[in-house]
Design a protein around this motif. Sequence first.
Motif, PDB file in Angstrom:
ATOM      1  N   HIS A 273       0.847  -1.268   0.101  1.00  0.00           N
ATOM      2  CA  HIS A 273      -0.058   0.059  -0.050  1.00  0.00           C
ATOM      3  C   HIS A 273       0.912   1.023   0.078  1.00  0.00           C
ATOM      4  O   HIS A 273       0.412   2.368  -0.174  1.00  0.00           O
TER       5      HIS A 273
ATOM      6  N   TYR B 284       1.518   5.598  -3.331  1.00  0.00           N
ATOM      7  CA  TYR B 284       0.643   4.968  -2.772  1.00  0.00           C
ATOM      8  C   TYR B 284      -0.321   4.230  -3.302  1.00  0.00           C
ATOM      9  O   TYR B 284      -1.192   5.022  -4.132  1.00  0.00           O
TER      10      TYR B 284
ATOM     11  N   HIS C  87      -3.532   2.485  -3.696  1.00  0.00           N
ATOM     12  CA  HIS C  87      -4.818   2.719  -3.074  1.00  0.00           C
ATOM     13  C   HIS C  87      -5.696   1.550  -3.465  1.00  0.00           C
ATOM     14  O   HIS C  87      -6.287   1.108  -2.582  1.00  0.00           O
TER      15      HIS C  87
END
Length: 364
Positions: free
Chosen positions: A76, A302, A304
Amino acid sequence: MAKRVTLFEPPPLDASKAQIENVLELTPVVDIGPDVFTNSRPLWHPPGARGIYGGAAIAQSLAAAMRTVPADFAVHSMHCYFVLAGDSEVPIVYHVERVRDGRSFATRTVQARQRGRPIFTTTLSFSRANSGGKKQLNHATPMPDIPFPQEKTALKKVFDETGGGPFEAEKAGILNRDSVKPEEKRIRRWVRSRGTVTGGTHAHLSALAYITDSYFIGTVSRVHDIPRFSSPADLKRFLNALKNPSDLDDTDISRALKELKEEEAADLRRRLEGALDRAKDYKQQEDHKQVGMMVSLDHSIYFHNPWDFRSDEWMLTEMESPWAGEGRGLVVQKIWAKDGTLIATCTQEGVVRLKQDEPPRSKI
């Protein structure tokens, strides 16, 4: 005797896999340790760059780390630092450290080394699927309403998939292009892996990581309307560099030329026809700016929705630069899947230095 750019003899290309899967393939180095891997194939050194394409180190570090976590865990977040320029003529060895294994989260660090020295380091966090509970807060920036690229003819598609690089890109415009404020501009592109990625979630994540480094820090100069090639001489030097067989093969030359044509040729032509015709001597322009050095320092991703996209389908990227100063620049990139799902947000900071005017010469 030819130099060996991999630790082991590269295996034959797997025709059942997409090109990007073959490019990013890793080989375990069991003689060193259980969590040590190396690149199976030579890595690309873009012309004019200080070292290998950074996306390869990012993607292969991610691939190495994913081999050490349970199947129901997905990355993540990933925070990377480019320490030294990677040498395309030296094998890379990826050392994975299992920092923590918890019920919901796992942490890994990966250090990429050449000649025993770290050239790249990253820390990754993984989360277990469906560990957030039934009640959750949800929101996401919607994907801009932009038409998808036109699909190529069958003949053109076959040519691209056999003669291009591991991924393809199509321009999707620049929002607020005429704004005098660089921070207001948004540069958009469609991207996807070539062929069909067959390796499942891990393969799609590695491919996405590879693609995220494309044209990233260059956004800083683009929002300032500073072309990568500010004169015909610069462009000529670039094209000459593409002919160096020690750096590129025919496929890479085709890829670099195609990217140049699609991403920069139009802007270059417009600026050269305007700015260069209006001022034959650049040195007479007090406000002339030209990039002297552009190097990535760090790169964060990041993830998602790691389970909800395919890297071989069109993904929309949007890049903006909220800040530049002190010889550095920051870029933020959002990436949406074909169905509009926001799948990743990336940041990158890099050295962005302009060529300085010559100091006044002494009259003595």
